[in-house]
Design a protein around this motif. Structure first.
Motif, PDB file in Angstrom:
ATOM      1  N   ARG A 107       0.827  -1.215   0.000  1.00 15.44           N
ATOM      2  CA  ARG A 107       0.000   0.000   0.000  1.00 15.44           C
ATOM      3  C   ARG A 107       0.860   1.263   0.000  1.00 15.44           C
ATOM      4  O   ARG A 107       0.388   2.332  -0.368  1.00 15.44           O
ATOM      5  N   GLU A 108       2.091   1.135   0.442  1.00 14.15           N
ATOM      6  CA  GLU A 108       2.941   2.319   0.639  1.00 14.15           C
ATOM      7  C   GLU A 108       3.789   2.691  -0.579  1.00 14.15           C
ATOM      8  O   GLU A 108       4.329   3.789  -0.636  1.00 14.15           O
ATOM      9  N   PHE A 109       3.952   1.731  -1.514  1.00 15.23           N
ATOM     10  CA  PHE A 109       4.871   1.972  -2.633  1.00 15.23           C
ATOM     11  C   PHE A 109       4.227   1.600  -3.967  1.00 15.23           C
ATOM     12  O   PHE A 109       3.312   0.783  -4.015  1.00 15.23           O
ATOM     13  N   ASP A 110       4.744   2.210  -5.035  1.00 15.35           N
ATOM     14  CA  ASP A 110       4.243   1.898  -6.373  1.00 15.35           C
ATOM     15  C   ASP A 110       5.056   0.789  -7.012  1.00 15.35           C
ATOM     16  O   ASP A 110       4.537  -0.019  -7.773  1.00 15.35           O
ATOM     17  N   VAL A 111       6.363   0.785  -6.724  1.00 19.40           N
ATOM     18  CA  VAL A 111       7.234  -0.210  -7.351  1.00 19.40           C
ATOM     19  C   VAL A 111       8.340  -0.592  -6.376  1.00 19.40           C
ATOM     20  O   VAL A 111       8.813   0.239  -5.602  1.00 19.40           O
ATOM     21  N   CYS A 112       8.686  -1.879  -6.406  1.00 24.03           N
ATOM     22  CA  CYS A 112       9.760  -2.379  -5.543  1.00 24.03           C
ATOM     23  C   CYS A 112      10.821  -3.026  -6.422  1.00 24.03           C
ATOM     24  O   CYS A 112      10.515  -3.884  -7.254  1.00 24.03           O
ATOM     25  N   LEU A 113      12.072  -2.584  -6.253  1.00 21.28           N
ATOM     26  CA  LEU A 113      13.196  -3.133  -7.021  1.00 21.28           C
ATOM     27  C   LEU A 113      14.073  -3.917  -6.065  1.00 21.28           C
ATOM     28  O   LEU A 113      14.497  -3.378  -5.027  1.00 21.28           O
ATOM     29  N   ILE A 114      14.322  -5.165  -6.388  1.00 25.61           N
ATOM     30  CA  ILE A 114      15.076  -6.026  -5.476  1.00 25.61           C
ATOM     31  C   ILE A 114      16.419  -6.394  -6.098  1.00 25.61           C
ATOM     32  O   ILE A 114      16.480  -7.049  -7.149  1.00 25.61           O
ATOM     33  N   ASP A 115      17.495  -5.936  -5.451  1.00 28.75           N
ATOM     34  CA  ASP A 115      18.839  -6.276  -5.910  1.00 28.75           C
ATOM     35  C   ASP A 115      19.265  -7.542  -5.175  1.00 28.75           C
ATOM     36  O   ASP A 115      18.990  -7.691  -3.982  1.00 28.75           O
ATOM     37  N   THR A 116      19.923  -8.447  -5.881  1.00 25.76           N
ATOM     38  CA  THR A 116      20.221  -9.753  -5.285  1.00 25.76           C
ATOM     39  C   THR A 116      21.711 -10.077  -5.360  1.00 25.76           C
ATOM     40  O   THR A 116      22.460  -9.512  -6.164  1.00 25.76           O
ATOM     41  N   ALA A 117      22.103 -11.037  -4.512  1.00 31.99           N
ATOM     42  CA  ALA A 117      23.487 -11.483  -4.466  1.00 31.99           C
ATOM     43  C   ALA A 117      23.731 -12.470  -5.609  1.00 31.99           C
ATOM     44  O   ALA A 117      22.803 -13.114  -6.089  1.00 31.99           O
ATOM     45  N   PRO A 118      24.990 -12.588  -6.050  1.00 37.69           N
ATOM     46  CA  PRO A 118      25.297 -13.543  -7.117  1.00 37.69           C
ATOM     47  C   PRO A 118      25.345 -14.978  -6.601  1.00 37.69           C
ATOM     48  O   PRO A 118      26.404 -15.582  -6.529  1.00 37.69           O
ATOM     49  N   ALA A 119      24.185 -15.541  -6.243  1.00 38.07           N
ATOM     50  CA  ALA A 119      24.109 -16.929  -5.766  1.00 38.07           C
ATOM     51  C   ALA A 119      22.671 -17.409  -5.877  1.00 38.07           C
ATOM     52  O   ALA A 119      21.742 -16.626  -5.683  1.00 38.07           O
ATOM     53  N   LEU A 120      22.500 -18.689  -6.195  1.00 39.40           N
ATOM     54  CA  LEU A 120      21.146 -19.256  -6.283  1.00 39.40           C
ATOM     55  C   LEU A 120      20.740 -19.779  -4.908  1.00 39.40           C
ATOM     56  O   LEU A 120      20.632 -20.977  -4.707  1.00 39.40           O
ATOM     57  N   GLY A 121      20.518 -18.889  -3.949  1.00 35.92           N
ATOM     58  CA  GLY A 121      20.250 -19.328  -2.583  1.00 35.92           C
ATOM     59  C   GLY A 121      18.854 -18.997  -2.100  1.00 35.92           C
ATOM     60  O   GLY A 121      17.964 -18.651  -2.883  1.00 35.92           O
ATOM     61  N   VAL A 122      18.672 -19.103  -0.776  1.00 36.13           N
ATOM     62  CA  VAL A 122      17.374 -18.873  -0.135  1.00 36.13           C
ATOM     63  C   VAL A 122      16.845 -17.471  -0.439  1.00 36.13           C
ATOM     64  O   VAL A 122      15.677 -17.292  -0.787  1.00 36.13           O
ATOM     65  N   ARG A 123      17.736 -16.460  -0.325  1.00 33.23           N
ATOM     66  CA  ARG A 123      17.273 -15.082  -0.541  1.00 33.23           C
ATOM     67  C   ARG A 123      16.765 -14.877  -1.968  1.00 33.23           C
ATOM     68  O   ARG A 123      15.729 -14.261  -2.176  1.00 33.23           O
ATOM     69  N   LEU A 124      17.510 -15.397  -2.940  1.00 29.38           N
ATOM     70  CA  LEU A 124      17.095 -15.197  -4.327  1.00 29.38           C
ATOM     71  C   LEU A 124      15.771 -15.913  -4.603  1.00 29.38           C
ATOM     72  O   LEU A 124      14.844 -15.324  -5.179  1.00 29.38           O
ATOM     73  N   VAL A 125      15.674 -17.166  -4.173  1.00 30.61           N
ATOM     74  CA  VAL A 125      14.444 -17.913  -4.452  1.00 30.61           C
ATOM     75  C   VAL A 125      13.259 -17.285  -3.705  1.00 30.61           C
ATOM     76  O   VAL A 125      12.174 -17.136  -4.270  1.00 30.61           O
ATOM     77  N   ALA A 126      13.484 -16.849  -2.448  1.00 32.27           N
ATOM     78  CA  ALA A 126      12.409 -16.183  -1.690  1.00 32.27           C
ATOM     79  C   ALA A 126      11.948 -14.927  -2.439  1.00 32.27           C
ATOM     80  O   ALA A 126      10.745 -14.653  -2.531  1.00 32.27           O
ATOM     81  N   ALA A 127      12.893 -14.180  -2.994  1.00 35.15           N
ATOM     82  CA  ALA A 127      12.543 -12.967  -3.736  1.00 35.15           C
ATOM     83  C   ALA A 127      11.735 -13.323  -4.988  1.00 35.15           C
ATOM     84  O   ALA A 127      10.718 -12.686  -5.299  1.00 35.15           O
ATOM     85  N   LEU A 128      12.156 -14.381  -5.684  1.00 36.83           N
ATOM     86  CA  LEU A 128      11.447 -14.775  -6.913  1.00 36.83           C
ATOM     87  C   LEU A 128      10.033 -15.276  -6.597  1.00 36.83           C
ATOM     88  O   LEU A 128       9.098 -15.036  -7.356  1.00 36.83           O
ATOM     89  N   VAL A 129       9.887 -15.953  -5.463  1.00 27.21           N
ATOM     90  CA  VAL A 129       8.577 -16.469  -5.064  1.00 27.21           C
ATOM     91  C   VAL A 129       7.640 -15.314  -4.684  1.00 27.21           C
ATOM     92  O   VAL A 129       6.426 -15.419  -4.820  1.00 27.21           O
ATOM     93  N   SER A 130       8.224 -14.192  -4.229  1.00 24.89           N
ATOM     94  CA  SER A 130       7.422 -13.080  -3.713  1.00 24.89           C
ATOM     95  C   SER A 130       7.146 -11.994  -4.747  1.00 24.89           C
ATOM     96  O   SER A 130       6.389 -11.071  -4.469  1.00 24.89           O
ATOM     97  N   ALA A 131       7.796 -12.055  -5.912  1.00 27.97           N
ATOM     98  CA  ALA A 131       7.763 -10.916  -6.835  1.00 27.97           C
ATOM     99  C   ALA A 131       6.830 -11.136  -8.025  1.00 27.97           C
ATOM    100  O   ALA A 131       6.358 -12.241  -8.286  1.00 27.97           O
ATOM    101  N   ASP A 132       6.592 -10.037  -8.739  1.00 29.65           N
ATOM    102  CA  ASP A 132       5.761 -10.085  -9.953  1.00 29.65           C
ATOM    103  C   ASP A 132       6.604 -10.284 -11.210  1.00 29.65           C
ATOM    104  O   ASP A 132       6.140 -10.868 -12.184  1.00 29.65           O
ATOM    105  N   PHE A 133       7.815  -9.723 -11.188  1.00 30.54           N
ATOM    106  CA  PHE A 133       8.656  -9.725 -12.396  1.00 30.54           C
ATOM    107  C   PHE A 133      10.101 -10.072 -12.056  1.00 30.54           C
ATOM    108  O   PHE A 133      10.563  -9.804 -10.951  1.00 30.54           O
TER     109      PHE A 133
END
Ligand SMILES: Nc1ncnc2c1ncn2[C@@H]1O[C@H](COP(=O)(O)OP(=O)(O)O)[C@@H](O)[C@H]1O
Ligand SMILES: [Mg+2]
Length: 246
Positions: A107-133
């Protein structure tokens, strides 16, 4: 809020350069931009240090959403050391917490940009599961071409759990148009990934590195040499603004 993950398990391919320039461009359009830096190297946090700091990115994996108010401009959850601990945590739980917290922040933002670490780990997959694009910048070197195959198959796997995730494509970055190896690799990418290659590549431009160090977009650098970089960064931002229907 529409969310975009910039992902490639290879480092040095221009992920952070792109996140920063999209943030600058979208903020100039009057959007409330949220930037989440999930890379403990903290490069995006460094470049965007003079903007609004909302808190630490690891807080987005907590059991309650952080209470924040979104303002027009760039708002940052900066990288912190505890992000690294997530790699030994349960993926399902981390992903569902991030997803719930993003929903609450929506509700607070129009767009969210997520920068990720160079690794196929928990953070990256969690981000992909949570995102639109998701979008993958790529360098036109042999190791990067090898890596993109794994990235594309990771994205395809995550889409089984998050069918709403849309792959916006592969963005050739740091392209040296006079380098025959880059040209050959570009042709190879075009034939392998036809429809997935973005029409707006980013050249190898030292003004991009200058801008990132200064914490500014390339378009504030007063050098004629920055002209091509400006056109390219503005071009990709406009393309993604349309593709995400912001
Ligand atoms: N288009 C570009 N031209 C020249 N140098 C670039 C460009 N994009 C990024 N860089 C530089 O290359 C390095 C890696 O870029 P970065 O965006 O940090 O990649 P990643 O986030 O994928 O690791 C940085 O030093 C950055 O300043
Ligand atoms: Mg980076």
């Amino acid at each position: 809020m529409k969310s975009l993950v910039i992902a490639n398990q290879k480092g040095g391919v221009g992920k952070t350069a792109l996140v920063a320039h999209l943030a600058f461009d979208f903020a100039e359009r009057g959007l409330r931009v949220l930037v989440v830096d999930l890379d403990t190297q903290g490069n995006a946090s460094f470049t965007l240090r003079s903007h609004v700091i909302l808190g630490e990115a690891s807080a987005l994996f907590g059991d309650k959403p952080p209470k924040v108010t979104g303002k027009p401009g760039i708002n940052l959850f900066r990288a912190d050391a505890p992000l690294a601990n997530l790699e030994s945590k349960n993926l399902q739980e981390s992903a569902s917490r991030l997803r719930n917290n993003f929903r609450a922040l929506g509700r607070e933002f129009d767009v969210c940009l997520i920068d990720t670490a160079p690794a196929l780990g928990v953070r990256l997959v969690a981000a992909l599961v949570s995102a639109d694009f998701v979008l993958s910048p790529i360098e036109l070197e042999a190791y990067s071409l090898q890596g993109i195959r794994m990235m594309v198959s990771t994205i395809q796997n995550v889409r089984k759990g998050n069918p709403a995730l849309k792959f916006l494509g592969i963005l050739p970055s740091k392209v040296d148009s006079r380098n025959p190896r880059h040209q050959a690799h570009l042709e190879e990418l075009k034939s392998t990934y036809k429809g997935l290659l973005l029409p707006t590549p980013i050249g190898l431009r030292s003004s991009v590195a200058d801008a990132l160090a200064l914490g500014e977009p390339v378009w504030t650098i007063r050098k004629t040499a920055a002209r091509k970089a400006i056109r390219e960064m503005r071009g990709v931002a406009a393309h993604l603004h349309d593709a995400m229907k912001l």
